[in-house]
Design a protein around this motif. Sequence first.
Motif, PDB file in Angstrom:
ATOM      1  N   LYS A   7       0.839  -1.190   0.000  1.00  0.00           N
ATOM      2  CA  LYS A   7       0.000   0.000   0.000  1.00  0.00           C
ATOM      3  C   LYS A   7       0.878   1.246   0.000  1.00  0.00           C
ATOM      4  O   LYS A   7       1.900   1.286   0.672  1.00  0.00           O
ATOM      5  N   PHE A   8       0.428   2.258  -0.758  1.00  0.00           N
ATOM      6  CA  PHE A   8       1.183   3.501  -0.878  1.00  0.00           C
ATOM      7  C   PHE A   8       0.236   4.689  -0.781  1.00  0.00           C
ATOM      8  O   PHE A   8      -0.940   4.595  -1.139  1.00  0.00           O
ATOM      9  N   ALA A   9       0.759   5.804  -0.310  1.00  0.00           N
ATOM     10  CA  ALA A   9       0.036   7.081  -0.311  1.00  0.00           C
ATOM     11  C   ALA A   9       1.034   8.142  -0.768  1.00  0.00           C
ATOM     12  O   ALA A   9       2.032   8.399  -0.097  1.00  0.00           O
ATOM     13  N   LYS A  11       1.178  12.103  -2.476  1.00  0.00           N
ATOM     14  CA  LYS A  11       0.475  13.339  -2.841  1.00  0.00           C
ATOM     15  C   LYS A  11      -1.033  13.217  -2.645  1.00  0.00           C
ATOM     16  O   LYS A  11      -1.823  13.664  -3.472  1.00  0.00           O
ATOM     17  N   GLY A  12      -1.438  12.570  -1.571  1.00  0.00           N
ATOM     18  CA  GLY A  12      -2.853  12.430  -1.240  1.00  0.00           C
ATOM     19  C   GLY A  12      -3.582  11.316  -1.973  1.00  0.00           C
ATOM     20  O   GLY A  12      -4.771  11.111  -1.751  1.00  0.00           O
ATOM     21  N   LEU A  13      -2.901  10.595  -2.825  1.00  0.00           N
ATOM     22  CA  LEU A  13      -3.526   9.489  -3.555  1.00  0.00           C
ATOM     23  C   LEU A  13      -3.091   8.162  -2.942  1.00  0.00           C
ATOM     24  O   LEU A  13      -1.898   7.898  -2.807  1.00  0.00           O
ATOM     25  N   ARG A  14      -4.053   7.344  -2.575  1.00  0.00           N
ATOM     26  CA  ARG A  14      -3.772   6.011  -2.040  1.00  0.00           C
ATOM     27  C   ARG A  14      -3.900   4.983  -3.153  1.00  0.00           C
ATOM     28  O   ARG A  14      -4.853   5.030  -3.933  1.00  0.00           O
ATOM     29  N   TYR A  15      -2.921   4.079  -3.203  1.00  0.00           N
ATOM     30  CA  TYR A  15      -2.990   3.009  -4.194  1.00  0.00           C
ATOM     31  C   TYR A  15      -2.285   1.765  -3.678  1.00  0.00           C
ATOM     32  O   TYR A  15      -1.502   1.811  -2.736  1.00  0.00           O
ATOM     33  N   ASN A  16      -2.629   0.642  -4.295  1.00  0.00           N
ATOM     34  CA  ASN A  16      -2.051  -0.653  -3.962  1.00  0.00           C
ATOM     35  C   ASN A  16      -1.292  -1.195  -5.166  1.00  0.00           C
ATOM     36  O   ASN A  16      -1.690  -0.960  -6.303  1.00  0.00           O
ATOM     37  N   VAL A  76      -6.188   1.904  -7.873  1.00  0.00           N
ATOM     38  CA  VAL A  76      -6.697   3.059  -7.142  1.00  0.00           C
ATOM     39  C   VAL A  76      -8.187   2.817  -6.985  1.00  0.00           C
ATOM     40  O   VAL A  76      -8.911   2.681  -7.982  1.00  0.00           O
ATOM     41  N   LYS A  77      -8.642   2.702  -5.737  1.00  0.00           N
ATOM     42  CA  LYS A  77     -10.067   2.433  -5.462  1.00  0.00           C
ATOM     43  C   LYS A  77     -10.571   1.243  -6.275  1.00  0.00           C
ATOM     44  O   LYS A  77     -11.587   1.321  -6.971  1.00  0.00           O
ATOM     45  N   TYR A 111       2.720  10.220  -9.364  1.00  0.00           N
ATOM     46  CA  TYR A 111       2.374   9.696  -8.036  1.00  0.00           C
ATOM     47  C   TYR A 111       3.309   8.575  -7.585  1.00  0.00           C
ATOM     48  O   TYR A 111       2.999   7.852  -6.647  1.00  0.00           O
TER      49      TYR A 111
END
Length: 184
Positions: A7-9, A11-16, A76-77, A111
């Motif tokens: 899991k990463f975050a 610049k405000g974006l979370r992604y796997n 992302v989501k 990102y």
Amino acid sequence: MIIRKSKFAVKGLRYNIRTAIHGDSSYLSEVRLQIDGETENMDRERGEAFLDKSGLEDIIKLDSEHSKALFLVVEVKDRIVGFSRCVGNDLKRTKHRVEFGVCILKNYWGYGMGKNLLKETIFWADSIGIKKIELNVLETNESAIELYKSFGFEIEGVLKYDKLLSDGKYYNTIVMGRINQHVL
């Protein structure tokens, strides 16, 4: 090969980042097609060498079973927005090396997705004793070249006049490699 989900975050974006699975094939087909149309950094133009759901299912299955293959996706989501693939073989003369490639939807550039896919791939390759990771990058993709250099990749050669782009001009492809000094 299968790896853990990361899991990463940024610049405000979370992604796997996780290993590609059977159910990803239709999404991957769409994403690959879109990416090919968004940038000339790829080898293909939109629609060329099209891989449908079935073709990608075969690749995902083969890669998950092969010890020298790693197919990762970025989500992302719960939506795939990029992927990378690293593939080697079992031939005696070349089994020490793998080839890496990465694709990210243009809306998600900046990102750190490519960087984190590369980190995951290098960790995997080093952990299984791969001695060399190879890749090709278009000469105009300066940010990618700098990223690869920051991870120890070196320019090994230039394929002159390798790509004909939409401006009607020919461009060079840079051949890069990273040697894992710990397994030599």
